[in-house]
Design a protein around this motif. Structure first.
Motif, mmCIF file in Angstrom:
data_model
loop_
_atom_site.group_PDB
_atom_site.id
_atom_site.type_symbol
_atom_site.label_atom_id
_atom_site.label_comp_id
_atom_site.label_asym_id
_atom_site.label_seq_id
_atom_site.Cartn_x
_atom_site.Cartn_y
_atom_site.Cartn_z
ATOM 1 N N ASP A 1 95.083 73.831 79.551
ATOM 2 C CA ASP A 1 94.713 75.214 79.356
ATOM 3 C C ASP A 1 95.252 75.757 78.246
ATOM 4 O O ASP A 1 94.944 77.031 77.897
ATOM 5 C CB ASP A 1 94.996 75.974 80.775
ATOM 6 C CG ASP A 1 96.245 75.271 81.221
ATOM 7 O OD1 ASP A 1 97.173 76.237 81.509
ATOM 8 O OD2 ASP A 1 96.480 74.498 81.598
ATOM 9 N N THR B 1 88.849 79.004 85.754
ATOM 10 C CA THR B 1 88.561 77.859 86.747
ATOM 11 C C THR B 1 89.653 77.038 86.984
ATOM 12 O O THR B 1 90.104 76.736 87.840
ATOM 13 C CB THR B 1 87.033 77.253 86.647
ATOM 14 O OG1 THR B 1 85.929 78.060 86.605
ATOM 15 C CG2 THR B 1 86.779 76.117 87.979
ATOM 16 N N ARG B 2 89.996 76.374 85.734
ATOM 17 C CA ARG B 2 91.124 75.485 85.532
ATOM 18 C C ARG B 2 92.373 76.209 86.243
ATOM 19 O O ARG B 2 93.397 75.555 86.784
ATOM 20 C CB ARG B 2 91.283 74.875 84.228
ATOM 21 C CG ARG B 2 92.428 74.175 83.659
ATOM 22 C CD ARG B 2 93.079 73.411 84.612
ATOM 23 N NE ARG B 2 94.484 73.345 84.539
ATOM 24 C CZ ARG B 2 95.585 73.806 85.143
ATOM 25 N NH1 ARG B 2 95.149 74.397 85.929
ATOM 26 N NH2 ARG B 2 96.738 73.866 84.922
ATOM 27 N N ILE C 1 83.350 78.945 77.885
ATOM 28 C CA ILE C 1 84.778 78.463 77.849
ATOM 29 C C ILE C 1 85.644 79.206 78.575
ATOM 30 O O ILE C 1 86.471 78.524 79.110
ATOM 31 C CB ILE C 1 85.170 78.090 76.491
ATOM 32 C CG1 ILE C 1 84.167 77.043 75.574
ATOM 33 C CG2 ILE C 1 86.485 77.500 76.236
ATOM 34 C CD1 ILE C 1 84.447 76.592 74.266
ATOM 35 N N TYR D 1 85.245 80.906 81.395
ATOM 36 C CA TYR D 1 84.853 80.750 82.535
ATOM 37 C C TYR D 1 85.638 79.165 83.154
ATOM 38 O O TYR D 1 86.202 79.209 84.057
ATOM 39 C CB TYR D 1 83.483 80.582 82.797
ATOM 40 C CG TYR D 1 83.202 80.343 84.347
ATOM 41 C CD1 TYR D 1 83.120 80.993 85.145
ATOM 42 C CD2 TYR D 1 82.573 78.845 84.577
ATOM 43 C CE1 TYR D 1 82.932 80.630 86.569
ATOM 44 C CE2 TYR D 1 82.413 78.733 85.960
ATOM 45 C CZ TYR D 1 82.466 79.394 87.019
ATOM 46 O OH TYR D 1 82.289 79.138 88.382
ATOM 47 N N LEU D 2 85.310 78.242 82.155
ATOM 48 C CA LEU D 2 86.049 76.895 82.513
ATOM 49 C C LEU D 2 87.852 77.082 82.506
ATOM 50 O O LEU D 2 88.167 76.532 83.275
ATOM 51 C CB LEU D 2 85.650 76.044 81.425
ATOM 52 C CG LEU D 2 84.403 75.609 81.503
ATOM 53 C CD1 LEU D 2 84.070 74.382 80.103
ATOM 54 C CD2 LEU D 2 83.605 74.932 82.624
ATOM 55 N N LEU E 1 87.982 72.969 72.874
ATOM 56 C CA LEU E 1 87.559 74.149 73.365
ATOM 57 C C LEU E 1 87.830 75.532 72.821
ATOM 58 O O LEU E 1 87.007 76.247 72.787
ATOM 59 C CB LEU E 1 87.847 74.168 74.882
ATOM 60 C CG LEU E 1 87.250 72.945 76.126
ATOM 61 C CD1 LEU E 1 87.558 72.833 77.057
ATOM 62 C CD2 LEU E 1 85.667 72.825 75.924
#
Length: 305
Positions: free
Chosen positions: A178, A144-145, A138, A140-141, A123
């Motif tokens: 992350d 969120t994580r 990515i 945004y993901l 990612l």
């Protein structure tokens, strides 16, 4: 997160110095860094203990003998050399369970870091290389994580699915990506406009060749440092889940589970917690020393102190 975060000008990135003439300098820094050397020695010894567990363990770690339950370690008056570190509440040899527990901790740490590394690095490289909408999605993901506490999510999922060695490993692998993504994105932003990447584009190399053969090898050093730290993080999280009863299940000799099983005796036989706790502390400390040392010697200027 956007492309303005990149501070390295186009074409300024170069290939790592750890190759050809740079290797002697890297080797000297490796030998001169005391923290790195200490961490490498401890990790090597623990890895050997895990690999050679069937030959090093004096007893079967699963064999119960209630006649010998709660035998103290050899340095106590009631201790004996048949069980150098004593026995637990079921009469199982503590030294044998400690040695086999090294296997579980290292397995979970390494596999979880491998899974999270593949996810996060993929990612991060895609976000850094393409930018624009790909980077926005990515990012945004990633946001969120980061909004989800790892321990709480792992506890919730383990309670729904059921704790086991494989479940804990997969959960941690899917939750710890992350840092890989952040580091991979940042490093990719610095090398995507380098001369060797531009040359590969000019030669018409396919995208997978550019990403796997030009970009990824030149950000690998930073990812390796993150991987060492995530191994230690995964080991601690596994111990936490096992202590709370949502991780590795009996009779597997997890260090976190050994601490949980001994908490009822901690005031009268504190060694049942002190021994696996010390082993966990030593392993995590050694891995962190290894990661910090790798970061220091791979940094510009090669810090050796």
């Amino acid at each position: 997160m956007n492309d303005s975060l990149a501070t390295t000008p186009a074409g300024a990135a170069t290939r790592p110095a750890i190759g050809g003439g740079g290797w002697p300098r890297f080797r000297r820094a490796l030998l001169a860094h005391r923290g790195l050397a200490l961490g490498a020695v401890i990790v090597t010894l623990l890895v050997l203990a895990a690999v050679l567990a069937p030959w090093l363990a004096p007893h079967d770690p699963y064999l119960q003998n209630t006649a010998n339950r709660m035998v103290p370690p050899v340095w106590h008056e009631a201790g004996n050399w048949e069980h150098p570190l004593g026995t637990d509440r079921l009469g199982r040899d503590y030294l044998s369970r400690l040695i086999y527990g090294t296997r579980i901790s290292l397995f979970i740490g390494l596999v979880a870091a491998l899974i999270s590394g593949v996810i996060g690095s993929t990612l991060g490289v895609l976000a850094g290389y393409f930018g624009g909408r790909v980077d926005a999605v990515i990012s945004y993901l990633l946001t969120t994580r980061l909004a989800m506490p790892v321990v709480l999510v792992a506890l919730a999922m383990a309670s729904l699915i059921g704790g086991s060695l494989i479940t804990v490993t997969l959960l941690l692998g899917l939750l710890l990506w992350d840092r890989f993504a952040v580091v991979a994105r940042s490093a990719t932003l610095q090398v995507r406009d380098a001369e060797y990447v531009q040359a590969a584009r000019a030669l018409g190399c396919p995208l997978h060749h550019i990403l796997l053969r030009e970009v990824l090898p030149n950000i690998a050093a930073a990812l390796i440092v993150v991987a060492t730290l995530e191994v230690a993080n995964a080991i601690l999280l596994e111990a936490t889940l096992s202590f709370l009863g949502m991780g590795v299940q009996p009779p597997l000799p997890s260090w976190g589970l050994m601490i949980a099983e001994g908490k009822s005796y901690m005031f009268f036989q504190p060694w049942v917690i002190a021994i696996p706790g010390s082993a966990l502390f030593m392993l995590v400390l050694a891995i962190n020393l290894l990661g910090d040392g790798l970061r220091d010697i791979s940094a510009p200027g090669g810090r050796n102190e």
